[in-house]
Design a protein around this motif. Structure first.
Motif, mmCIF file in Angstrom:
data_model
loop_
_atom_site.group_PDB
_atom_site.id
_atom_site.type_symbol
_atom_site.label_atom_id
_atom_site.label_comp_id
_atom_site.label_asym_id
_atom_site.label_seq_id
_atom_site.Cartn_x
_atom_site.Cartn_y
_atom_site.Cartn_z
ATOM 1 N N ASN A 138 70.961 -2.554 9.654
ATOM 2 C CA ASN A 138 69.629 -2.959 10.135
ATOM 3 C C ASN A 138 69.601 -3.222 11.640
ATOM 4 O OD1 ASN A 138 68.884 -3.028 7.352
ATOM 5 N ND2 ASN A 138 69.583 -5.149 7.208
ATOM 6 N N VAL A 139 70.179 -2.346 12.424
ATOM 7 C CA VAL A 139 70.165 -2.538 13.866
ATOM 8 C C VAL A 139 68.756 -2.299 14.394
ATOM 9 C CG1 VAL A 139 70.927 -0.157 14.247
ATOM 10 C CG2 VAL A 139 71.171 -1.831 16.073
ATOM 11 N N ARG A 140 68.241 -3.235 15.195
ATOM 12 C CA ARG A 140 66.879 -3.128 15.719
ATOM 13 C C ARG A 140 66.880 -3.529 17.202
ATOM 14 N NH1 ARG A 140 63.941 -2.200 11.259
ATOM 15 N NH2 ARG A 140 64.595 -3.178 9.311
ATOM 16 N N PRO A 141 66.516 -2.598 18.089
ATOM 17 C CA PRO A 141 66.434 -2.935 19.509
ATOM 18 C C PRO A 141 65.235 -3.831 19.791
ATOM 19 C CG PRO A 141 65.635 -0.707 19.128
ATOM 20 C CD PRO A 141 66.160 -1.188 17.810
ATOM 21 N N LEU A 142 65.434 -4.836 20.618
ATOM 22 C CA LEU A 142 64.319 -5.680 21.028
ATOM 23 C C LEU A 142 63.448 -4.913 22.019
ATOM 24 C CD1 LEU A 142 66.102 -9.128 21.422
ATOM 25 C CD2 LEU A 142 64.611 -8.373 19.575
ATOM 26 N N PRO A 143 62.141 -5.067 21.937
ATOM 27 C CA PRO A 143 61.239 -4.242 22.763
ATOM 28 C C PRO A 143 61.420 -4.457 24.254
ATOM 29 C CG PRO A 143 60.028 -5.980 21.615
ATOM 30 C CD PRO A 143 61.394 -5.948 21.024
ATOM 31 N N GLY A 144 61.852 -5.640 24.668
ATOM 32 C CA GLY A 144 62.040 -5.898 26.084
ATOM 33 C C GLY A 144 63.339 -5.373 26.646
ATOM 34 N N GLY A 145 64.203 -4.855 25.764
ATOM 35 C CA GLY A 145 65.444 -4.250 26.223
ATOM 36 C C GLY A 145 66.592 -5.217 26.449
ATOM 37 N N SER A 146 66.458 -6.474 25.980
ATOM 38 C CA SER A 146 67.521 -7.444 26.237
ATOM 39 C C SER A 146 68.732 -7.248 25.332
ATOM 40 C CB SER A 146 66.990 -8.874 26.073
ATOM 41 O OG SER A 146 66.490 -9.076 24.765
ATOM 42 N N GLY A 147 68.544 -6.620 24.170
ATOM 43 C CA GLY A 147 69.676 -6.443 23.282
ATOM 44 C C GLY A 147 69.266 -5.926 21.923
ATOM 45 N N LEU A 148 70.149 -6.107 20.954
ATOM 46 C CA LEU A 148 69.955 -5.588 19.612
ATOM 47 C C LEU A 148 70.098 -6.696 18.582
ATOM 48 C CD1 LEU A 148 72.331 -2.472 19.878
ATOM 49 C CD2 LEU A 148 69.868 -2.501 20.281
ATOM 50 N N LEU A 149 69.269 -6.644 17.551
ATOM 51 C CA LEU A 149 69.449 -7.466 16.363
ATOM 52 C C LEU A 149 70.166 -6.628 15.314
ATOM 53 C CD1 LEU A 149 65.859 -8.986 16.050
ATOM 54 C CD2 LEU A 149 67.918 -10.238 16.739
ATOM 55 N N LEU A 150 71.022 -7.256 14.521
ATOM 56 C CA LEU A 150 71.704 -6.531 13.470
ATOM 57 C C LEU A 150 72.130 -7.475 12.362
ATOM 58 C CD1 LEU A 150 75.323 -5.644 14.632
ATOM 59 C CD2 LEU A 150 73.776 -6.980 16.032
ATOM 60 N N THR A 151 72.249 -6.933 11.160
ATOM 61 C CA THR A 151 72.650 -7.694 9.983
ATOM 62 C C THR A 151 74.147 -7.528 9.756
ATOM 63 O OG1 THR A 151 70.502 -7.462 8.896
ATOM 64 C CG2 THR A 151 72.390 -7.913 7.478
ATOM 65 N N ASP A 152 74.819 -8.625 9.451
ATOM 66 C CA ASP A 152 76.208 -8.587 9.001
ATOM 67 C C ASP A 152 76.183 -8.609 7.477
ATOM 68 O OD1 ASP A 152 78.827 -9.028 8.228
ATOM 69 O OD2 ASP A 152 79.242 -10.471 9.837
ATOM 70 N N ARG A 153 76.401 -7.459 6.859
ATOM 71 C CA ARG A 153 76.293 -7.385 5.406
ATOM 72 C C ARG A 153 77.396 -8.143 4.695
ATOM 73 N NH1 ARG A 153 77.742 -1.529 5.927
ATOM 74 N NH2 ARG A 153 79.963 -1.329 5.462
ATOM 75 N N SER A 154 78.502 -8.423 5.386
ATOM 76 C CA SER A 154 79.610 -9.139 4.748
ATOM 77 C C SER A 154 79.326 -10.624 4.613
ATOM 78 C CB SER A 154 80.901 -8.936 5.544
ATOM 79 O OG SER A 154 80.784 -9.489 6.854
ATOM 80 N N SER A 155 78.473 -11.172 5.493
ATOM 81 C CA SER A 155 78.194 -12.607 5.462
ATOM 82 C C SER A 155 76.733 -12.930 5.184
ATOM 83 C CB SER A 155 78.595 -13.244 6.796
ATOM 84 O OG SER A 155 77.816 -12.725 7.869
ATOM 85 N N GLY A 156 75.859 -11.912 5.196
ATOM 86 C CA GLY A 156 74.434 -12.162 5.001
ATOM 87 C C GLY A 156 73.795 -12.886 6.164
ATOM 88 N N SER A 157 74.301 -12.647 7.376
ATOM 89 C CA SER A 157 73.782 -13.313 8.572
ATOM 90 C C SER A 157 73.188 -12.281 9.524
ATOM 91 C CB SER A 157 74.901 -14.090 9.281
ATOM 92 O OG SER A 157 75.933 -13.204 9.706
ATOM 93 N N THR A 158 72.516 -12.774 10.565
ATOM 94 C CA THR A 158 71.920 -11.915 11.590
ATOM 95 C C THR A 158 72.533 -12.236 12.937
ATOM 96 O OG1 THR A 158 69.810 -11.624 10.446
ATOM 97 C CG2 THR A 158 69.796 -11.347 12.831
ATOM 98 N N GLY A 159 72.932 -11.206 13.658
ATOM 99 C CA GLY A 159 73.527 -11.387 14.969
ATOM 100 C C GLY A 159 72.693 -10.775 16.074
ATOM 101 N N PHE A 160 73.000 -11.154 17.305
ATOM 102 C CA PHE A 160 72.331 -10.636 18.493
ATOM 103 C C PHE A 160 73.399 -10.100 19.439
ATOM 104 C CE2 PHE A 160 70.998 -11.409 22.935
ATOM 105 C CZ PHE A 160 69.903 -10.559 22.996
ATOM 106 N N PHE A 161 73.223 -8.837 19.845
ATOM 107 C CA PHE A 161 74.117 -8.217 20.816
ATOM 108 C C PHE A 161 73.373 -8.048 22.124
ATOM 109 C CE2 PHE A 161 75.519 -4.297 22.954
ATOM 110 C CZ PHE A 161 76.847 -4.616 23.196
#
Length: 332
Positions: free
Chosen positions: A228-251
């Motif tokens: 579920n990688v999703r780029p933020l519209p402002g270009g600051s980074g990416l949201l993504l799901t960690d399927r192993s832990s059920g959490s959401t991260g920000f790159f």
């Protein structure tokens, strides 16, 4: 046809907005009969979740939350900020959408819908589309075996995982599919960013490729767990799901690590109101989020129950910029 269901509603859009801005407000729906009675009563989020007051829970297997008349033939997706919230059941017509794998997407302007599924004549997946002017869904020729879809920012194109691997794109109006990634590789969840790149997850991490096609670039290595990688519209980074832990991260671009922003919660989508909308425990939640810093700035609030979560990390929902929410009904 779209069936209109009884809807509890506020007296005005202003009243709805005031309720959203009141942290202590909780909305109590009146008891409904039939299919709608099975829908859990939602808590309304503090803070404005969308410019449009379209956050009333729908009912039945696949629910469309939209402005009244939006999907009638000849209707239009106009500004719904002054319209009362309406809920309705979206009729997929001939499309057989799998409740375990197939996803549905809506264009950013809320005028178009695309879904992957088979029909009565063939179990093979294909892309089916419908606009606000259409009476029913139509199959896009040349998309047999398609999987995972997303709209272009202007809503004119769809990118999808092609039959046999790789990525392709096709106009919403139809035509010949065009290659985006030609390599026969396993990939998932293409997302078309406003920056001209298409992002997706692969065997070792997160990739991107120019929207015109070309050589993929590995942007987050050593992340085979990413979904579920999703780029933020402002270009600051990416949201993504960690399927192993059920959490959401920000790159964050330029960073060498991924920061956890949601300890629990998957398939997060950024809303222009400054919130993350995400799935957790068969429901949708919203939390204030600062796009520039990539950090949450408040407490999460439940919006509605009964949203299907597939494989524990895919939320079967989508939302447009005008506040139209579509979701597949799951258990409460």
């Amino acid at each position: 046809a779209v069936e209109k269901l009884p809807a509890d509603r506020f007296d005005s859009a202003q009243a709805f907005g005031e309720a959203l801005d009141d942290p202590g407000f909780r909305y109590t729906a009146r008891q409904l009969s039939g299919a709608a009675a099975a829908v859990a009563e939602p808590a309304v989020a503090s803070g404005r979740v969308r410019p449009s007051p379209a956050w009333i829970v729908g009912a039945a297997a696949l629910a469309l939350v939209a402005a009244a008349g939006w999907f009638r033939p000849g209707g239009s997706a106009t500004d719904t900020s002054e319209l009362p919230p309406t809920r309705a059941v979206l009729d997929l017509g001939p499309v057989n959408k799998s409740l375990t794998t197939d996803r549905i997407e809506i264009s950013p302007d809320g005028r178009r819908i695309a879904v992957v599924g088979g029909d009565a004549t063939s179990a093979q997946r294909a892309i089916w589309v419908r606009s606000s002017e259409d009476e029913s869904f139509r199959r896009l020729p040349g998309t047999g075996g398609a999987y995972d879809i997303d709209f272009s920012p202007d809503g004119e194109w769809l990118v999808y995982e092609a039959n046999g691997g790789g990525l392709a794109k096709i106009r919403f109006s139809g035509g010949d599919p065009l290659p985006v990634v030609t390599a026969n590789v396993e990939l998932n969840g293409p997302q078309w960013g406003e920056d001209g790149w298409v992002y997706y997850t692969g065997d070792v991490g997160v990739y991107r490729v120019p929207e015109t096609g070309g050589e993929p670039e590995l942007v987050i290595p050593d992340a085979p767990w990413a979904e579920n990688v999703r780029p933020l519209p402002g270009g600051s980074g990416l949201l993504l799901t960690d399927r192993s832990s059920g959490s959401t991260g920000f790159f964050e671009w330029g960073a060498d690590s991924i920061r956890t922003v949601l300890q629990r919660g998957v398939d997060a989508r950024y809303l222009a109101s400054g919130h993350l909308l995400y799935a957790e425990a068969n429901g949708l939640w919203a939390v204030p989020f600062d796009e520039d810093s990539g950090r949450t700035t408040g407490s999460a609030t439940p919006l509605l129950n009964g949203v299907r979560v597939m494989s524990s990390y895919f939320g079967d929902y989508c939302v447009s910029d005008n506040g139209t929410l579509i979701y597949t009904r799951g258990s409460d």
